[in-house]
Design a protein around this motif. Structure first.
Motif, short mmCIF file in Angstrom:
data_model
loop_
_atom_site.label_atom_id
_atom_site.label_comp_id
_atom_site.label_asym_id
_atom_site.label_seq_id
_atom_site.Cartn_x
_atom_site.Cartn_y
_atom_site.Cartn_z
N GLY A 1 6.86 11.99 -5.35
CA GLY A 1 7.16 10.72 -4.71
C GLY A 1 6.41 10.57 -3.40
N GLY A 2 6.98 9.78 -2.51
CA GLY A 2 6.31 9.45 -1.26
C GLY A 2 5.67 8.08 -1.37
N CYS A 3 5.77 7.29 -0.32
CA CYS A 3 5.30 5.90 -0.38
C CYS A 3 3.83 5.80 -0.77
N ALA A 4 2.98 6.59 -0.11
CA ALA A 4 1.54 6.50 -0.40
C ALA A 4 1.25 6.91 -1.83
N HIS A 5 1.88 7.99 -2.28
CA HIS A 5 1.66 8.42 -3.66
C HIS A 5 2.09 7.34 -4.64
N ASN A 6 3.26 6.75 -4.40
CA ASN A 6 3.75 5.72 -5.33
C ASN A 6 2.84 4.51 -5.36
N VAL A 7 2.34 4.11 -4.20
CA VAL A 7 1.39 2.99 -4.13
C VAL A 7 0.10 3.34 -4.87
N ALA A 8 -0.42 4.53 -4.59
CA ALA A 8 -1.68 4.95 -5.22
C ALA A 8 -1.55 5.05 -6.73
N ASP A 9 -0.40 5.54 -7.20
CA ASP A 9 -0.22 5.69 -8.64
C ASP A 9 -0.19 4.34 -9.34
N MET A 10 0.40 3.33 -8.69
CA MET A 10 0.38 2.00 -9.30
C MET A 10 -1.04 1.43 -9.29
N ILE A 11 -1.78 1.64 -8.22
CA ILE A 11 -3.18 1.20 -8.19
C ILE A 11 -3.96 1.87 -9.33
N ARG A 12 -3.67 3.15 -9.56
CA ARG A 12 -4.32 3.88 -10.66
C ARG A 12 -4.05 3.21 -12.00
N HIS A 13 -2.80 2.80 -12.22
CA HIS A 13 -2.46 2.14 -13.48
C HIS A 13 -3.28 0.87 -13.69
N PHE A 14 -3.55 0.16 -12.60
CA PHE A 14 -4.30 -1.09 -12.71
C PHE A 14 -5.80 -0.86 -12.88
N GLY A 15 -6.25 0.38 -12.69
CA GLY A 15 -7.65 0.70 -12.88
C GLY A 15 -8.54 0.39 -11.70
N ALA A 16 -7.95 0.12 -10.54
CA ALA A 16 -8.74 -0.12 -9.34
C ALA A 16 -9.07 1.21 -8.67
N PRO A 17 -10.26 1.36 -8.10
CA PRO A 17 -10.63 2.62 -7.46
C PRO A 17 -9.88 2.82 -6.13
N TYR A 18 -9.51 4.05 -5.84
CA TYR A 18 -8.75 4.32 -4.62
C TYR A 18 -8.96 5.76 -4.19
N THR A 19 -8.62 6.04 -2.95
CA THR A 19 -8.55 7.40 -2.41
C THR A 19 -7.16 7.61 -1.82
N LEU A 20 -6.45 8.61 -2.30
CA LEU A 20 -5.15 8.97 -1.74
C LEU A 20 -5.39 9.92 -0.58
N PHE A 21 -5.18 9.41 0.63
CA PHE A 21 -5.44 10.18 1.86
C PHE A 21 -4.09 10.70 2.35
N SER A 22 -3.71 11.85 1.80
CA SER A 22 -2.35 12.33 1.99
C SER A 22 -2.34 13.83 2.24
N PRO A 23 -1.90 14.28 3.43
CA PRO A 23 -1.86 15.72 3.69
C PRO A 23 -0.77 16.41 2.86
N ILE A 24 -1.08 17.59 2.38
CA ILE A 24 -0.13 18.37 1.59
C ILE A 24 0.07 19.71 2.26
N GLY A 25 1.30 20.00 2.65
CA GLY A 25 1.59 21.22 3.39
C GLY A 25 1.80 22.43 2.51
N THR A 26 2.41 23.43 3.10
CA THR A 26 2.64 24.70 2.42
C THR A 26 4.09 24.76 1.92
N GLY A 27 4.46 25.92 1.38
CA GLY A 27 5.84 26.15 0.97
C GLY A 27 6.13 25.65 -0.43
N LEU A 28 7.40 25.75 -0.80
CA LEU A 28 7.85 25.38 -2.14
C LEU A 28 7.49 23.95 -2.49
N TYR A 29 7.76 23.02 -1.58
CA TYR A 29 7.51 21.62 -1.89
C TYR A 29 6.02 21.29 -1.85
#
Length: 303
Positions: free
Chosen positions: A38-66
């Protein structure tokens, strides 16, 4: 086509289903629980992906379990953020979903909400068409870094302040409004922020600050937009698409915003883009979690 830059968080959503939220000291039983991306940016990007528009998900991903969960789930979709891994744990979002489908979030912010100038310096602006930002990242301690980038980039901005709109630093909001963003809010958010009693008055008040389109989602009533010219002096109403069922409302606003951005990128008018977004968000609320599988999106016949 140039890419849509989607700036923001990707988190692990821990979805907890229960009949009703407990009050203090009350005991309730969990009906079910699961973890999803989840996450707002991920959810937005995933919908853009469904529509077939090009995008870049600029989202930092940390360490740990999550962080490991997020990274693995993105990899399974063939996605990867271009940003380096911060030396900090990724957070998560506890999503409590009541029988009605309404959701309540308790968020543990981690590395996914923090952004640094050197990361933005790696972007090739000539390959980008516009940028999406969410209020959660602007509210956090590196929010000014995001606004600095937007001011320097000159990119058109889509801004979804979200339910914490009244807690975002007023100076940062003023700077963002000066960028003339397209705003995406729901009825409660826009009325609380402006102090207006009606959507029409609230939209007109915000338009004076941004001089750009204001989009307001209104649940089962569909959505509205106001651009100061389209309808003369009022809102344009875009009718709803009735959901087959309401499982939960997680990600409905994100999906709607992503669909609007994608529709506009693909050449649709504002009205038609919002109509597609209404259909997309009706699908999102009919499934568990904040995003649609490829099969669920295809079955909705949105495109």
């Amino acid at each position: 086509m140039k890419k849509i830059l989607v700036i923001g968080s990707t988190v692990a959503d821990i979805i907890i289903n229960l009949d009703i939220l407990p009050t203090t000291a009350q005991d309730v039983h969990v009906k079910s629980q699961s973890m999803s991306l989840g996450g707002c940016a991920h959810n937005v990007a995933d919908m853009i992906r469904h529509f077939g528009a090009p995008y870049t998900l600029f989202s930092p991903i940390g360490t740990g379990l999550y962080g490991d969960f997020v990274r693995n789930q993105l990899a399974a979709k063939g996605l990867a953020s271009p940003m380096p891994t911060p030396d900090m744990a990724n957070g998560c979002c506890y999503c409590f979903v009541e029988e009605s489908g309404e959701r309540t979030f308790i968020v543990d912010h981690g590395a996914e909400y923090l952004f640094y100038k050197e990361w933005f310096d790696t972007l090739n602006l000539s390959k980008l068409s516009c940028a999406y930002i969410c209020g959660l990242e602007i509210e956090d301690k590196t929010g000014s870094t995001i606004v600095d980038f937007l001011e320097e980039s000159g990119l058109p901005v889509f801004y979804a302040p979200g339910p914490r709109i009244c807690l975002i630093d007023a100076a940062l909001m003023t700077r963002i409004f000066a960028l003339h963003p397209v705003l995406h809010l729901n009825e409660d958010e826009i009325c609380r922020y402006t102090g207006c009693d009606t959507i029409a008055d609230a939209a007109a008040a915000l338009f004076k600050k941004t001089q750009n389109t204001i989009i307001i989602t209104n649940g089962a009533n569909g959505a509205y937009y106001y651009d100061g010219t389209e309808s003369g002096e009022g809102l344009v109403h875009v009718p709803p698409v009735v959901a087959a069922q309401i499982v939960d409302t997680i990600g409905a606003g994100d999906g709607h915003c992503g669909a609007v951005i994608a529709g506009l990128a693909l050449g649709l008018s504002m009205y038609d883009a919002i109509a597609k977004a209404n259909a997309a968000s009706s699908l999102v609320v009919s499934v568990k979690g904040g995003v649609l599988s490829d099969e669920e999106f295809a079955a909705g016949h949105i495109l």
